[in-house]
Design a protein around this motif. Structure first.
Motif, PDB file in Angstrom:
ATOM      1  N   PRO A 204       0.828  -1.204   0.000  1.00 20.77           N
ATOM      2  CA  PRO A 204       0.000   0.000   0.000  1.00 20.77           C
ATOM      3  C   PRO A 204       0.863   1.255   0.000  1.00 20.77           C
ATOM      4  CG  PRO A 204       0.115  -0.905   2.200  1.00 20.77           C
ATOM      5  CD  PRO A 204       0.816  -1.890   1.302  1.00 20.77           C
ATOM      6  N   ARG A 205       0.367   2.287  -0.645  1.00 22.84           N
ATOM      7  CA  ARG A 205       1.021   3.595  -0.650  1.00 22.84           C
ATOM      8  C   ARG A 205       0.038   4.596  -0.066  1.00 22.84           C
ATOM      9  NH1 ARG A 205       4.896   0.817  -1.549  1.00 22.84           N
ATOM     10  NH2 ARG A 205       6.291   0.893  -3.343  1.00 22.84           N
ATOM     11  N   SER A 206       0.460   5.328   0.959  1.00 19.47           N
ATOM     12  CA  SER A 206      -0.468   6.249   1.619  1.00 19.47           C
ATOM     13  C   SER A 206      -1.034   7.275   0.640  1.00 19.47           C
ATOM     14  CB  SER A 206       0.222   6.950   2.793  1.00 19.47           C
ATOM     15  OG  SER A 206       1.361   7.665   2.348  1.00 19.47           O
ATOM     16  N   GLY A 207      -0.257   7.672  -0.354  1.00 19.81           N
ATOM     17  CA  GLY A 207      -0.723   8.642  -1.322  1.00 19.81           C
ATOM     18  C   GLY A 207      -1.715   8.098  -2.319  1.00 19.81           C
ATOM     19  N   MET A 208      -1.869   6.772  -2.380  1.00 19.18           N
ATOM     20  CA  MET A 208      -2.846   6.138  -3.261  1.00 19.18           C
ATOM     21  C   MET A 208      -4.038   5.578  -2.489  1.00 19.18           C
ATOM     22  SD  MET A 208      -0.686   3.865  -5.971  1.00 19.18           S
ATOM     23  CE  MET A 208       0.495   4.520  -7.132  1.00 19.18           C
ATOM     24  N   LEU A 209      -3.894   5.452  -1.181  1.00 15.60           N
ATOM     25  CA  LEU A 209      -4.881   4.742  -0.366  1.00 15.60           C
ATOM     26  C   LEU A 209      -6.075   5.650  -0.078  1.00 15.60           C
ATOM     27  CD1 LEU A 209      -5.086   1.964   1.071  1.00 15.60           C
ATOM     28  CD2 LEU A 209      -4.141   3.067   3.095  1.00 15.60           C
ATOM     29  N   SER A 210      -7.250   5.271  -0.581  1.00 17.04           N
ATOM     30  CA  SER A 210      -8.444   6.090  -0.361  1.00 17.04           C
ATOM     31  C   SER A 210      -9.319   5.552   0.765  1.00 17.04           C
ATOM     32  CB  SER A 210      -9.276   6.184  -1.651  1.00 17.04           C
ATOM     33  OG  SER A 210      -9.714   4.898  -2.057  1.00 17.04           O
ATOM     34  N   ASP A 211      -9.254   4.247   1.033  1.00 13.08           N
ATOM     35  CA  ASP A 211     -10.109   3.641   2.058  1.00 13.08           C
ATOM     36  C   ASP A 211      -9.356   2.457   2.655  1.00 13.08           C
ATOM     37  OD1 ASP A 211     -12.024   2.094   3.475  1.00 13.08           O
ATOM     38  OD2 ASP A 211     -13.653   2.879   2.240  1.00 13.08           O
ATOM     39  N   ARG A 212      -8.761   2.660   3.819  1.00 15.29           N
ATOM     40  CA  ARG A 212      -7.918   1.634   4.421  1.00 15.29           C
ATOM     41  C   ARG A 212      -8.695   0.350   4.691  1.00 15.29           C
ATOM     42  NH1 ARG A 212      -5.599   1.563  10.508  1.00 15.29           N
ATOM     43  NH2 ARG A 212      -7.810   1.158  10.787  1.00 15.29           N
ATOM     44  N   ASP A 213      -9.884   0.467   5.288  1.00  9.17           N
ATOM     45  CA  ASP A 213     -10.652  -0.735   5.638  1.00  9.17           C
ATOM     46  C   ASP A 213     -11.044  -1.519   4.391  1.00  9.17           C
ATOM     47  OD1 ASP A 213     -10.430  -0.062   8.293  1.00  9.17           O
ATOM     48  OD2 ASP A 213     -12.411   0.859   8.420  1.00  9.17           O
ATOM     49  N   GLU A 214     -11.420  -0.805   3.332  1.00  5.13           N
ATOM     50  CA  GLU A 214     -11.785  -1.482   2.084  1.00  5.13           C
ATOM     51  C   GLU A 214     -10.564  -2.138   1.465  1.00  5.13           C
ATOM     52  OE1 GLU A 214     -14.127  -3.267  -0.090  1.00  5.13           O
ATOM     53  OE2 GLU A 214     -15.155  -1.599   0.920  1.00  5.13           O
ATOM     54  N   PHE A 215      -9.407  -1.492   1.585  1.00  2.00           N
ATOM     55  CA  PHE A 215      -8.171  -2.080   1.071  1.00  2.00           C
ATOM     56  C   PHE A 215      -7.877  -3.395   1.779  1.00  2.00           C
ATOM     57  CE2 PHE A 215      -3.729  -2.861   0.468  1.00  2.00           C
ATOM     58  CZ  PHE A 215      -3.367  -2.267  -0.728  1.00  2.00           C
ATOM     59  N   VAL A 216      -8.008  -3.404   3.095  1.00  3.37           N
ATOM     60  CA  VAL A 216      -7.746  -4.635   3.847  1.00  3.37           C
ATOM     61  C   VAL A 216      -8.720  -5.729   3.430  1.00  3.37           C
ATOM     62  CG1 VAL A 216      -7.795  -5.680   6.147  1.00  3.37           C
ATOM     63  CG2 VAL A 216      -6.670  -3.475   5.805  1.00  3.37           C
ATOM     64  N   ARG A 217     -10.003  -5.377   3.257  1.00  2.31           N
ATOM     65  CA  ARG A 217     -10.986  -6.385   2.829  1.00  2.31           C
ATOM     66  C   ARG A 217     -10.613  -6.963   1.471  1.00  2.31           C
ATOM     67  NH1 ARG A 217     -14.733  -3.098   5.632  1.00  2.31           N
ATOM     68  NH2 ARG A 217     -15.057  -1.717   3.852  1.00  2.31           N
TER      69      ARG A 217
END
Length: 309
Positions: free
Chosen positions: A154-167
């Protein structure tokens, strides 16, 4: 039917615009691109499925991939090619600012892409938009029953929704043969009970059904857990100064995926050998600028370093 020696990599390809005390320069990069080129340099026929624009930066990306013998299967890029402006913090850590194309990256899978995936011995996925459910749905559909190695990267500058990314990441991880995670991934993606705790994250991923988990912890080395056991390896020591650590994780994933492309290791000693070799390759890679995979042997001879030399 898979072709045991071939690989496909799915994820990002971009231009790194590096700004430091020496000025501004551009390098072709992207985690998935680095993995794809790394696999090819280790002798694995490799295709990269990524979004690349029909523009000058895209031309540079295509030329770089051609030079390294990687086949590009490009998705449309209506916003042009992805770019990251790279600077360094006071502590020496790289900081990234991504353009609109990178933040809105999207990958689609035509017949050529699906055939490459079907024919591959291993499909590696890195820096994928796991926080976009439609992207995850399309990926899962395209993968079919392919053998998969995943680095959430993950890249913080690309991450829009952390919880959705984890799912999205864990949905794919649950059916993967290998998942690579680092301490920075744990810190960025998970709450306090897992943040920075690689042992706990490794256990969580194994409980999800991941075949093997490679946990990298920077100076502390790496741990690889599979059904054959838990294997550890320290940071490998090689001659020369460490120049650029950015490509270390990509080189590690490429080295492990290259070994897995021909099948699962047969014994605990084979798993240990796989991990030790990956750590040597990572150590060689950080002794030059950029994410291009290097082997220990290539440090002694600039004309070597391709096809496992």
């Amino acid at each position: 039917m898979s072709n045991g020696g071939a690989a496909v990599v799915i994820g990002d390809a971009l231009i790194d615009e590096i700004r430091d005390a020496t000025g501004v320069r551009e390098l072709v990069g992207g985690a998935a691109l680095n993995v794809a080129v790394g696999l090819r340099r280790l002798g694995i026929p490799t295709s990269l499925i990524a979004m690349v624009g029909d523009d000058e930066p895209g031309d540079h990306i295509r030329e770089y991939l051609r030079d390294h013998g990687v086949e590009l299967i490009a998705s449309d890029a209506p916003r042009g090619s992805s770019r990251a402006v790279v600077t360094w913090s006071a502590s020496g850590e790289p900081q990234y600012v991504f353009n609109d194309a990178a933040r809105g990256r999207s990958i689609r899978y035509d017949d050529e892409a699906r055939k490459a995936i079907s024919d591959a011995g291993i499909v590696a996925i890195s820096c994928f938009p796991f926080d976009v459910p439609a992207e995850v749905d399309a990926l899962v559909d395209a993968l079919g029953d392919a053998r998969v190695a995943v680095d959430p990267n993950p890249r913080s500058g690309m991450l829009s929704d952390r919880d959705e990314f984890v799912r999205g990441f864990e949905r794919l991880a649950a059916r993967s043969e290998l998942v690579k995670v680092g301490s920075d991934d744990a810190a960025l993606l998970y709450d306090e009970e897992l943040s920075g705790d690689l042992d706990a994250l490794r256990a969580r991923l194994r409980d999800l059904g991941v075949g093997s988990v490679l946990a990298t912890a920077g100076p502390a080395g790496a741990v690889l857990e599979s059904d054959a056991g838990v294997f550890t390896s320290p940071i490998a020591k090689l001659p020369g100064a460490i120049v650029d650590t950015v490509g270390a994780g990509d080189a590690t994933l490429a080295a492990v995926a290259a070994s897995l492309s021909a099948g699962v290791p047969a014994s605990g000693s084979d798993w240990q050998e796989l991990l030790d070799r990956a750590m040597l390759i990572a150590a060689a890679t950080v002794r030059a600028e950029g994410g291009l995979l290097r082997t220990p042997e290539s440090l002694a001879d600039a004309d070597q370093g391709v096809f496992g030399s």
